[in-house]
Design a protein around this motif. Structure first.
Motif, mmCIF file in Angstrom:
data_model
loop_
_atom_site.group_PDB
_atom_site.id
_atom_site.type_symbol
_atom_site.label_atom_id
_atom_site.label_comp_id
_atom_site.label_asym_id
_atom_site.label_seq_id
_atom_site.Cartn_x
_atom_site.Cartn_y
_atom_site.Cartn_z
ATOM 1 N N VAL A 7 0.844 -1.200 0.000
ATOM 2 C CA VAL A 7 0.000 0.000 0.000
ATOM 3 C C VAL A 7 0.875 1.245 0.000
ATOM 4 C CG1 VAL A 7 -1.652 1.347 1.350
ATOM 5 C CG2 VAL A 7 -2.010 -1.100 1.034
ATOM 6 N N TRP A 8 1.897 1.264 0.848
ATOM 7 C CA TRP A 8 2.777 2.437 0.883
ATOM 8 C C TRP A 8 3.598 2.545 -0.395
ATOM 9 C CZ3 TRP A 8 1.987 6.434 3.632
ATOM 10 C CH2 TRP A 8 1.419 6.349 4.902
ATOM 11 N N ALA A 9 4.021 1.414 -0.973
ATOM 12 C CA ALA A 9 4.746 1.448 -2.239
ATOM 13 C C ALA A 9 3.871 2.009 -3.351
ATOM 14 C CB ALA A 9 5.232 0.047 -2.606
ATOM 15 N N ALA A 10 2.564 1.710 -3.300
ATOM 16 C CA ALA A 10 1.644 2.239 -4.301
ATOM 17 C C ALA A 10 1.494 3.750 -4.159
ATOM 18 C CB ALA A 10 0.286 1.551 -4.168
ATOM 19 N N ILE A 11 1.477 4.252 -2.938
ATOM 20 C CA ILE A 11 1.423 5.700 -2.718
ATOM 21 C C ILE A 11 2.678 6.359 -3.293
ATOM 22 C CG2 ILE A 11 1.493 7.502 -0.936
ATOM 23 C CD1 ILE A 11 -0.350 5.728 0.749
ATOM 24 N N ASP A 12 3.829 5.759 -3.027
ATOM 25 C CA ASP A 12 5.074 6.290 -3.582
ATOM 26 C C ASP A 12 5.053 6.253 -5.108
ATOM 27 O OD1 ASP A 12 6.090 6.742 -1.045
ATOM 28 O OD2 ASP A 12 7.136 4.819 -0.948
ATOM 29 N N ALA A 13 4.516 5.166 -5.674
ATOM 30 C CA ALA A 13 4.461 5.033 -7.128
ATOM 31 C C ALA A 13 3.523 6.074 -7.730
ATOM 32 C CB ALA A 13 3.994 3.623 -7.499
ATOM 33 N N LEU A 14 2.410 6.342 -7.062
ATOM 34 C CA LEU A 14 1.469 7.358 -7.543
ATOM 35 C C LEU A 14 2.123 8.735 -7.517
ATOM 36 C CD1 LEU A 14 -1.464 7.745 -8.514
ATOM 37 C CD2 LEU A 14 -2.075 8.245 -6.137
ATOM 38 N N ALA A 15 2.850 9.024 -6.446
ATOM 39 C CA ALA A 15 3.565 10.301 -6.371
ATOM 40 C C ALA A 15 4.586 10.407 -7.504
ATOM 41 C CB ALA A 15 4.250 10.431 -5.009
ATOM 42 N N GLU A 16 5.346 9.329 -7.731
ATOM 43 C CA GLU A 16 6.364 9.326 -8.773
ATOM 44 C C GLU A 16 5.747 9.519 -10.151
ATOM 45 O OE1 GLU A 16 9.750 6.220 -10.496
ATOM 46 O OE2 GLU A 16 8.794 5.875 -8.550
ATOM 47 N N ARG A 17 4.569 8.925 -10.366
ATOM 48 C CA ARG A 17 3.889 9.030 -11.658
ATOM 49 C C ARG A 17 3.560 10.479 -11.993
ATOM 50 N NH1 ARG A 17 -0.814 4.813 -13.055
ATOM 51 N NH2 ARG A 17 1.061 3.524 -13.037
ATOM 52 N N TYR A 18 3.308 11.284 -10.971
ATOM 53 C CA TYR A 18 2.961 12.690 -11.178
ATOM 54 C C TYR A 18 4.123 13.615 -10.816
ATOM 55 C CZ TYR A 18 -1.739 11.030 -12.030
ATOM 56 O OH TYR A 18 -2.831 10.381 -12.567
ATOM 57 N N SER A 19 5.338 13.053 -10.817
ATOM 58 C CA SER A 19 6.580 13.814 -10.569
ATOM 59 C C SER A 19 6.525 14.562 -9.240
ATOM 60 C CB SER A 19 6.835 14.803 -11.722
ATOM 61 O OG SER A 19 6.982 14.118 -12.938
ATOM 62 N N LEU A 20 6.017 13.879 -8.216
ATOM 63 C CA LEU A 20 5.910 14.458 -6.887
ATOM 64 C C LEU A 20 6.681 13.613 -5.887
ATOM 65 C CD1 LEU A 20 2.053 15.107 -6.859
ATOM 66 C CD2 LEU A 20 3.802 16.888 -6.996
ATOM 67 N N THR A 63 -5.026 13.632 -7.807
ATOM 68 C CA THR A 63 -4.267 13.250 -9.000
ATOM 69 C C THR A 63 -5.154 12.807 -10.160
ATOM 70 O OG1 THR A 63 -4.050 10.969 -8.187
ATOM 71 C CG2 THR A 63 -2.285 12.526 -7.620
ATOM 72 N N GLY A 64 -6.431 12.557 -9.861
ATOM 73 C CA GLY A 64 -7.319 12.046 -10.900
ATOM 74 C C GLY A 64 -7.193 10.552 -11.115
ATOM 75 N N ALA A 65 -6.451 9.881 -10.264
ATOM 76 C CA ALA A 65 -6.292 8.431 -10.377
ATOM 77 C C ALA A 65 -7.590 7.732 -9.979
ATOM 78 C CB ALA A 65 -5.146 7.952 -9.484
ATOM 79 N N THR A 66 -7.874 6.628 -10.636
ATOM 80 C CA THR A 66 -9.058 5.840 -10.297
ATOM 81 C C THR A 66 -8.698 4.804 -9.241
ATOM 82 O OG1 THR A 66 -8.645 4.158 -11.978
ATOM 83 C CG2 THR A 66 -9.918 6.123 -12.647
ATOM 84 N N LEU A 67 -9.733 4.233 -8.635
ATOM 85 C CA LEU A 67 -9.496 3.168 -7.661
ATOM 86 C C LEU A 67 -8.837 1.972 -8.330
ATOM 87 C CD1 LEU A 67 -9.787 2.025 -4.811
ATOM 88 C CD2 LEU A 67 -12.102 1.281 -5.419
ATOM 89 N N ASP A 68 -9.269 1.660 -9.555
ATOM 90 C CA ASP A 68 -8.652 0.538 -10.278
ATOM 91 C C ASP A 68 -7.171 0.796 -10.531
ATOM 92 O OD1 ASP A 68 -10.984 -0.903 -10.357
ATOM 93 O OD2 ASP A 68 -11.531 -0.297 -12.392
ATOM 94 N N GLU A 69 -6.844 2.053 -10.879
ATOM 95 C CA GLU A 69 -5.440 2.398 -11.124
ATOM 96 C C GLU A 69 -4.620 2.221 -9.855
ATOM 97 O OE1 GLU A 69 -2.753 6.256 -12.577
ATOM 98 O OE2 GLU A 69 -4.935 6.382 -12.509
ATOM 99 N N PHE A 70 -5.162 2.692 -8.728
ATOM 100 C CA PHE A 70 -4.426 2.580 -7.473
ATOM 101 C C PHE A 70 -4.274 1.117 -7.064
ATOM 102 C CE2 PHE A 70 -3.939 2.739 -2.820
ATOM 103 C CZ PHE A 70 -2.836 3.560 -2.750
ATOM 104 N N MET A 71 -5.340 0.329 -7.241
ATOM 105 C CA MET A 71 -5.246 -1.093 -6.908
ATOM 106 C C MET A 71 -4.236 -1.787 -7.804
ATOM 107 S SD MET A 71 -7.071 -1.588 -4.289
ATOM 108 C CE MET A 71 -6.994 -3.377 -4.268
ATOM 109 N N GLY A 72 -4.136 -1.347 -9.054
ATOM 110 C CA GLY A 72 -3.127 -1.905 -9.951
ATOM 111 C C GLY A 72 -1.727 -1.631 -9.452
ATOM 112 N N LEU A 73 -1.516 -0.434 -8.894
ATOM 113 C CA LEU A 73 -0.205 -0.100 -8.335
ATOM 114 C C LEU A 73 0.109 -0.976 -7.130
ATOM 115 C CD1 LEU A 73 -0.315 3.804 -8.545
ATOM 116 C CD2 LEU A 73 1.075 2.264 -9.934
ATOM 117 N N ILE A 74 -0.900 -1.242 -6.327
ATOM 118 C CA ILE A 74 -0.698 -2.108 -5.160
ATOM 119 C C ILE A 74 -0.293 -3.506 -5.601
ATOM 120 C CG2 ILE A 74 -1.876 -3.300 -3.260
ATOM 121 C CD1 ILE A 74 -3.508 -0.774 -2.825
ATOM 122 N N GLN A 75 -0.931 -4.020 -6.658
ATOM 123 C CA GLN A 75 -0.647 -5.376 -7.119
ATOM 124 C C GLN A 75 0.689 -5.467 -7.846
ATOM 125 O OE1 GLN A 75 -4.100 -6.185 -9.473
ATOM 126 N NE2 GLN A 75 -5.465 -6.209 -7.709
#
Length: 212
Positions: A7-20, A63-75
């Motif tokens: 879950v925390w890795a997915a948060i980091d990945a989401l931040a990285e995706r948006y250059s944050l 960020t405009g990310a969907t739940l499916d997108e975030f769950m994909g990052l978790i997986q």
């Protein structure tokens, strides 16, 4: 299967995706800038601390990310393996002393770091500092790379990197630490030992490996 690390890795990945950075993502979502700091991911007694569903909803909205997108990052995102080619930020001591490069727990923030391969004995919270100058001779030479673990428990005799509120960064040997003060032995006999009040100290990180 959900896990704390993923879950925390997915948060980091989401931040990285948006250059944050993680702090930048938190601010964009209207949260406290330290909400996603690595120091906040475990409680003081070492138990895992999970992000709230409210904070997850806010970062997806921001960020405009969907739940499916975030769950994909978790997986898809695994906890970073130890060694085996994994890379960590490589920071110069001059950068380490500059404002804005680290959060309040001693973790590097932002983008654009050089990267160095992570040694096998390090964890996924480690990063690298590049020695500059001769103040750490004879133990560490100019150009040596130190792998440090912010937030790791430190004991007397450990080699540590300490950053002060004034921006000074130093590698020393821990002689004694209390709730109010810290005593540090110099690696180089030409440089003085240091006694500091803890209110002067921003963070202490244990050195776990050196590239000599």
């Amino acid at each position: 299967m959900l896990s704390h690390d993923r879950v925390w890795a997915a948060i980091d990945a989401l931040a990285e995706r948006y250059s944050l950075s993680a702090s930048g993502l938190a601010r964009r979502a209207g949260l406290d800038s330290t909400a996603f700091n690595k120091s906040k991911r475990q409680s003081s007694d070492g138990r895992p601390r999970w992000p709230s569903t409210e904070s997850l909803a806010k970062i997806m909205e921001a960020t405009g990310a969907t739940l499916d997108e975030f769950m994909g990052l978790i997986q898809d995102r695994q906890a970073r393996p130890h060694g085996s080619g994994a890379a960590v930020p490589l920071v110069g001591f001059a950068q380490a002393g500059a404002g804005g490069y680290f959060d309040d727990a001693g973790f590097p923030v932002g983008q654009g770091w050089d990267l160095v391969e992570l040694p096998a004995q390090s964890t996924d919270t480690a990063y690298a500092l590049k020695v500059q100058g001769d103040s750490m001779l004879p133990l560490y030479r100019n150009g040596d790379v130190l792998i440090v673990e912010p937030g790791a428990a430190v004991r007397r005799g450990d080699r540590v990197v300490v950053k002060t509120g004034s921006g000074e960064v130093m590698a020393k040997v821990l002689e004694r630490q209390t709730a109010r003060s810290i005593s540090l032995l110099s690696l180089n006999p030409d440089h003085p030992n240091r006694d500091l009040q803890m209110v002067e100290v921003e963070w202490v990180a244990r050195i776990v490996w050196a590239s000599q």
